[in-house]
Design a protein around this motif. Structure first.
Motif, PDB file in Angstrom:
ATOM      1  N   LYS A   9       1.651  -1.493  29.699  1.00 26.00           N
ATOM      2  CA  LYS A   9       2.965  -1.427  29.061  1.00 26.00           C
ATOM      3  C   LYS A   9       3.905  -2.473  29.656  1.00 26.00           C
ATOM      4  N   ILE A  10       3.861  -2.627  30.981  1.00 31.10           N
ATOM      5  CA  ILE A  10       4.699  -3.635  31.642  1.00 31.10           C
ATOM      6  C   ILE A  10       4.372  -5.029  31.124  1.00 31.10           C
ATOM      7  N   THR A  13       5.484  -5.460  27.485  1.00 34.36           N
ATOM      8  CA  THR A  13       6.938  -5.602  27.384  1.00 34.36           C
ATOM      9  C   THR A  13       7.391  -6.970  27.888  1.00 34.36           C
ATOM     10  N   LYS A  14       6.770  -7.425  28.942  1.00 38.72           N
ATOM     11  CA  LYS A  14       7.082  -8.755  29.473  1.00 38.72           C
ATOM     12  C   LYS A  14       6.907  -9.830  28.406  1.00 38.72           C
ATOM     13  N   LYS A  17       9.581  -9.288  25.464  1.00 37.86           N
ATOM     14  CA  LYS A  17      10.980  -9.540  25.843  1.00 37.86           C
ATOM     15  C   LYS A  17      11.167 -10.865  26.582  1.00 37.86           C
ATOM     16  N   VAL A  24      12.428 -10.312  37.913  1.00 39.04           N
ATOM     17  CA  VAL A  24      12.135  -8.926  38.324  1.00 39.04           C
ATOM     18  C   VAL A  24      12.235  -8.818  39.842  1.00 39.04           C
ATOM     19  N   CYS A  39       3.731  -4.774  40.016  1.00 37.51           N
ATOM     20  CA  CYS A  39       3.820  -4.563  38.559  1.00 37.51           C
ATOM     21  C   CYS A  39       2.445  -4.639  37.910  1.00 37.51           C
ATOM     22  N   PHE A  57      11.596  -2.668  32.349  1.00 37.57           N
ATOM     23  CA  PHE A  57      10.492  -2.619  31.377  1.00 37.57           C
ATOM     24  C   PHE A  57      10.561  -1.391  30.464  1.00 37.57           C
TER      25      PHE A  57
END
Lengths: 147, 147, 147, 147, 147, 147, 147, 147, 147, 147
Positions: A9-10, A13-14, A17, A24, A39, A57
């Motif tokens: 998911k991280i 999302t990275k 976005k 971070v 991460c 995130f």
């Protein structure tokens, strides 16, 4: 749910976005090397760090809890990595492995360079013949103890 | 005769005579990292360097010639090294591999850090909590080219 | 979402719409070799290229973003490939590997032929005894540096 | 005696006498690629060729006979080669394997590029940004037949 | 969608409808060996063949298109097969491999028996001591060419 | 002494004396396939056969005894063979393995084709488009028994 | 000469002279666990220890020097050990590995139990139902450091 | 449903509720080592124990039944574990394996230390130089019997 | 649908309903060894047997059809099994493999003990020192035939 | 000297003198299975047994001492055995492994069948349809203990 899903998911999302690891890390207040590793599912965050990362995130409270659980480490899908960038590092170990061993033992005697009490710093070095990647690895020397 | 036999003779002589890699490097006039790797069968010496190394380790003319032949590289007997010191390096690649990849790409874009146009420097860093091994790896960044 | 899913969507769309790699390459304005590798998840596109590819294969904006992320490379499911066409290439490396090494070193000295500053061109050569596949591989020679 | 011992004698003599593969090939009257592969134990020579090679490397009559026996092929000690130069070729197969497959099938349909009815030509290409290794691989296309 | 899913649908339909490979082959008008291999995802059908197979197994137009795409070949889940019937064939290669090599070279010289210009015929041979499986493998001999 | 040494002596003598497997088989009075496999250390000879083979290859009485001991079978140095001729057979098992399984089960039900009650016949088939290697494999069908 | 040869001489002498590890350890003045590991080529002795061990096993001065060289560690011939006694330890790691990880992390947080700052004590525990092997492993906890 | 899914549910619940293994063990009334291993899918609970564990982790009756089925054991995803904490244990077996074997045989003769009639106790040992992990392994000695 | 899914449904139903293999075998009218192997996806049932098994485990008509299809055999997830009970059998093959080979050849000559015309019987043998597992394996001897 | 050399001498002498394992076992006074395993380097003899075996095979006093040293066990050169007779046993474990596990657990609960407190008996069973190899394996059941 498991840590791998949080990592995915991280990363997802990275990409969507356009987040930078460096940004971070600045928000967490630690090095970009340690924060990125965390991460990517290799290090353990404390509650406050998890909250900061979670906000960046968009992680749920439960997902933030997973960041605080010690993960099963090892980030590569195969014993010999296929990705060219990572393989070059494997190649350095393969070609220079015995050299590193000889020189550390010559300087320190029997023991190892710790990969736990360890830090890494990756920086760009400008060079007219083409910029270079400079990486400093720092590990505590741990002597074998006799008993 | 082959390069492996020359390497084994060098190592054997080093033990019996108590030679230091650092001293060999000084006589050759290059870094201890490169010279040790060369003596361990991973790099190629020119005629003059081979003569110096040959004198230190008592190598015949033919053995010196083997030092000038490009060797089949790779210094480890198994894909995952069993020696604890070398394994720690493998572990760094395993745990930090994806982190290194992310950060180099974030800084430089797609490409690799060269393991050929590369140098390594291993030094002792004094530390009251226990001395540390500091290793600087420097590799030229090579971008993937489009065509 | 991840790059693998984007690659699978591209391949699936290619089959259902009957798209040719050669046509994709022409629209992107680069070689069919590089463009195909990029579509198969091995290379990184810039925003404009991703938009063109995205239009051809009906990719969403987010999917186009994934094309701009450096992928984890390596396109084969096993260390020794089982597919007969790809195996023949592995066999060439297996049978001719030491020959290639000897001849490049004889001409250039110690170093490698780059797989990064590299291009490939695959063409059909008409031949009355049966047409041939001609492949030109071009890689910059990178000498090992002493330090 | 076996073929491996003959190969090792050839290599050992090459080092001590400073023989060039190119010179051997000229005397045999074939390409340097095929002749080197043969001397390294991957191809089969006829009686006349074996005699010429035998003279260059000082081989006995029995050793020359071994050059005329079809060898058990495969020149690499491990499935994934550790030598950096040869690994780059393995990497090309790994990264570009599916690309090569797609493009040959797009042009020729189902089948393979032969590694038997095959030739290879390795040449230096001068380049102001650094000379390049150019390799031309030529293999007959062999279509799968239906039956 | 991918070829594997089409293969699984074919197998699943075969079980639920009780279809015989022999009957499929007769409708396609080719040997049962080639047609079965194609249905199992190892060979490439043309449009007409795909339509016939599609009708037998209730495939959609898109699924039929996948039958016309050259598949990534290799039908076994492990390098050494665990299934007893298939293992016996691996055992034949293991026990008789060097024998086959010696005898083909004795008859034909250096080269291979093609697995591409190849056919196979599996028949039952009645035998009072227990019926036998007779398999005829026919592959074109391809000589190594000198160049 | 062990069987491997006897095998190596047989092969070495074959090369130096130019013996043909076909001629050995005729003197033994069995097929060239079985006799070659026996000479290569995969089958067990009786006393009389061992004497004949011993005479051809100049074996001592003790070496002949080793020919009468059941060997540890398996003639290949690696699980996936590197030699191109033998690999093609491995490829046939890999590509056609599930096909062979399906067709034998369709004809005979559950069971295997024996690799023990087995024979093989390798012959040249003249063909204007290039001669072919024809191999007939015959193995008794062994049904799984219920109990 | 290399360390392996010295290890083999020690083992061979131990068998022929009936030496006990316990007795060797007492003379060296350290635990039987560390001393045995050192004699088996896994630890590094200092000059005095090497002299004592050398006297017990009849080692030359040069062989004693090898005992003072840091060895390439790892005492097992295969990644998964085949010897039943050693396998049971591998099984403990396999079955209890995640349990050990969970419990150490629950008590100490993220980090490892050192295998370098480590000692081991093997003792017999009398038990009416059959004596037991009791082994105490003691390793310093090393926390991952943030940076 | 299968045991793996029950294990994953237990771990997931543990993270979201912040349950400690030590607390679970106290409620079950057995050691934390055995109970954790059981919860991680390596041991078999009886009905009463399953009920207690089921209550803690919110398991259904059917999930509790799975805890009473003997699981397929082995908790690690790869033969050589990549997680640094677990690897250190693998390293202990690798470096000390032959030492452990020698010393147990010296004390007990031929046989093994059981991994079945076995217990483990992990405790923190306070140490001014850094706390230590102390682990006591106790396994019944099982002698090889002659017959 | 495939055989694996049917096997998983059988196992899952067995756990939830508390069915015993012994009871299933009695209803099928064959040994518990063969029937369990069949239920675990290793043997092929006929229509009537499939109906009985289907009734016990609540299988649909299509699932019963899958029981009548010859499965791809091999019940273990890794070449060397990690489960302690199954590993002990692997260990018996590893430790006693050459012994079994020697003794069968001493009694029967060259050939094998069939794993197809084979039965197995597992029984409890009461023993005051602890009950024993007694397993009788019976396989037809199949001699290698000369040809 | 090491145990392997003693094993090889025993096997070599057995071939040259035509000794039978059965006869050796009778002189030692134990089963042919245990004695053969011991002679093949898998079991440990006491002094008296070693003397008897030493006399049969002409072993020196030192060689007899090696028979009394606990060997590093495991008799097979590869994890998956290539020899057809031994492979059939591996196949039994592969195909029936989960069946054996299920049935022993159904009868005894969680635990293993010991491979240490173990015996094996191999006998010929006359059968008009072809004689059979009957093997009885007897291992003590060892329950997992809770703690």
């Amino acid at each position: 749910m498991n840590r791998l899903e949080v990592t995915e998911k991280i990363i997802s999302t990275k990409v969507s976005k356009g987040i930078k690891w460096d940004a971070v890390a600045k928000k967490v207040g630690l090095s970009k090397e340690w924060v990125t590793a965390a991460c990517l599912g290799q290090m353990t965050l404390d509650a406050e760090q998890a909250k900061i990362v979670g906000k960046i995130f968009g992680l749920t409270v439960e997902e933030q809890k997973w960041l605080q659980v010690v993960p099963y480490k090892g980030s590569l899908p195969t014993p010999v990595p296929t990705d060219p960038l990572i393989y070059r590092w494997y190649e350095i170990v393969s070609v220079y492995g015995t050299t590193i061993k000889e020189l550390i033992h010559e300087e320190f005697g029997d023991g190892i360079m710790s990969a736990i009490d360890f830090s890494m710093d990756i920086v760009r070095e400008a060079d007219p013949k083409g910029d270079r990647v400079n990486v400093v690895l720092s590990g505590k020397f741990l002597p074998y103890k006799q008993y």
